[in-house]
Design an enzyme around this catalytic site. Sequence first.
Site, short mmCIF file in Angstrom:
data_model
loop_
_atom_site.label_atom_id
_atom_site.label_comp_id
_atom_site.label_asym_id
_atom_site.label_seq_id
_atom_site.Cartn_x
_atom_site.Cartn_y
_atom_site.Cartn_z
N ILE A 156 0.86 -1.11 0.09
CA ILE A 156 -0.22 0.00 0.06
C ILE A 156 0.76 1.24 0.04
CG2 ILE A 156 -1.78 1.31 1.16
CD1 ILE A 156 -2.91 -1.31 2.28
N THR A 208 2.28 1.30 8.61
CA THR A 208 2.81 0.09 9.30
C THR A 208 1.59 -0.75 9.80
OG1 THR A 208 2.73 1.29 11.31
CG2 THR A 208 4.82 1.38 9.80
N SER A 236 -3.59 3.28 8.68
CA SER A 236 -3.03 1.76 9.04
C SER A 236 -3.75 1.19 10.10
CB SER A 236 -1.48 1.77 9.25
OG SER A 236 -1.35 2.45 10.49
N ARG A 237 -3.52 1.38 11.46
CA ARG A 237 -4.18 1.30 12.52
C ARG A 237 -4.24 2.42 13.70
NH1 ARG A 237 -6.08 -2.09 10.11
NH2 ARG A 237 -6.52 -4.50 9.98
N ASP A 261 -8.00 7.73 9.10
CA ASP A 261 -9.10 6.77 8.85
C ASP A 261 -9.35 5.58 9.84
OD1 ASP A 261 -9.66 3.83 6.29
OD2 ASP A 261 -11.10 5.47 6.67
N GLU A 266 -12.29 2.20 17.86
CA GLU A 266 -13.16 2.54 16.97
C GLU A 266 -14.68 1.61 17.52
OE1 GLU A 266 -11.43 0.92 13.56
OE2 GLU A 266 -9.99 2.64 13.48
N HIS A 285 -12.90 4.16 8.78
CA HIS A 285 -12.14 2.98 8.69
C HIS A 285 -12.75 2.44 7.21
CE1 HIS A 285 -9.67 -0.35 10.33
NE2 HIS A 285 -9.43 -0.19 8.98
N ILE A 286 -12.67 3.24 6.23
CA ILE A 286 -13.25 2.95 4.91
C ILE A 286 -12.10 2.72 3.88
CG2 ILE A 286 -15.26 4.04 5.31
CD1 ILE A 286 -13.98 6.23 3.50
N GLY A 287 -11.06 2.44 4.26
CA GLY A 287 -9.81 2.16 3.42
C GLY A 287 -10.06 1.57 2.00
N SER A 288 -10.60 0.16 2.46
CA SER A 288 -10.90 -0.74 1.48
C SER A 288 -12.35 -0.98 0.99
CB SER A 288 -10.40 -2.23 2.06
OG SER A 288 -11.32 -2.39 2.99
C1 8YV Z 1 -10.55 -4.01 6.17
C2 8YV Z 1 -8.46 -3.27 7.12
O1 8YV Z 1 -10.19 -3.87 4.81
O2 8YV Z 1 -7.82 -4.61 5.42
C3 8YV Z 1 -7.49 -4.39 6.45
O3 8YV Z 1 -6.65 -4.50 7.25
O4 8YV Z 1 -8.03 -2.16 7.68
C4 8YV Z 1 -9.90 -3.28 7.03
O5 8YV Z 1 -10.27 -2.06 6.96
C5 8YV Z 1 -12.05 -4.17 6.17
O6 8YV Z 1 -12.44 -4.28 7.29
C6 8YV Z 1 -12.66 -5.16 5.08
O7 8YV Z 1 -12.63 -6.50 5.82
#
Ligand code: 8YV
Length: 327
Positions: A156, A208, A236-237, A261, A266, A285-288
């Site tokens: 990423i 990370t 990331s987290r 994000d 959370e 937390h909508i990255g994906s």
């Molecule tokens: C998931 C995430 O993408 O992929 C990750 O590590 O941080 C999450 O956002 C999402 O929960 C889809 O499962």
Amino acid sequence: MLPQIYIARKIPVEVENYIAEHFRYKKWDRLEPIPREYLFEQLADCEGLLTSGTRIDQELLERSPKLKVVSNISVGYNNFDLEAMRGRKILGTNTPKVLDDTVADLILSLMLSVARRVPELDRYVRAGHWSSKDDENIFGVDVHHKTLGIIGMGNIGQAVAQRGKWGFGMNILYHNRHPKPDVEQALDAAYRSKEELLRESDFIVLMTPLTPETRHYIGEREFAMMKPSAVFINASRGATVDEAALINALRQKQIFGAGLDVFEQEPVDPNNPLLTMDNVVVLPHIGSATMQTRLKMGMLAARNLVDALYGRKPSHLVKELQELYES
Ligand code: 8YV
């Protein structure tokens, strides 16, 4: 008889149809998180678990006597207690690569949103305000040709660097556990120590994984090194950042702004001070979170389950558990 699995989160129907061809299954298809005690009851007769975010620890494993594999629909797997899983020889898999571009797109949107104050000025106009084009109070900072520092140059991080380099003419710096000469050559990127990167970068993207070593990886000391014009992005987290230190750095104007994000807690606490700051852009937390990418992730996670429960090595067995398959 087909193996029995539990689906602990809402998944696309195409993924469920694929699962139905290979497994008997039970499912939790509500949006709210599954209660742990209810999950334990469901897992009593299951060999596989499809999830992401469910804490896989000793307590869960003791209540899942038949469990053989946990398949995360996520690239991150900090929900795995790797020692406990190793002790029970339980395989753990994740879904890398298929979400890289989607997450990187979102990170660029956070960079641009914070730099040009998009959400703040959207609210400004909706509130009935309009200001002279010469009003410096609505000015932002440039993105193009600035220095982008990426902490964590994994897949990423590299996708973000590509966008910065080729889309915005940015100068790319990176910090990683180990230098990546191939990435340096491909992206004309330069390796820096964490401290050098923090001092030199205009945009800092933290990507990370969350591990014992990266918990609070960016804190008071690190924010003090950043430029007052710097934009900080975390996708990331949440726990890779000392959030109290971030709040203080923003209050002290040690940085220009932040795009987040992810959060230490959370769902984020509605009273979190970050939600009151105009120079902070916050997302849930909508990255994906696109239909296309979540379908790819779900299918990959389901295939990981099929491989594991039909006697093949899953293609995305997490590296810390590889020896389980070779043992
Ligand atoms: C998931 C995430 O993408 O992929 C990750 O590590 O941080 C999450 O956002 C999402 O929960 C889809 O499962």
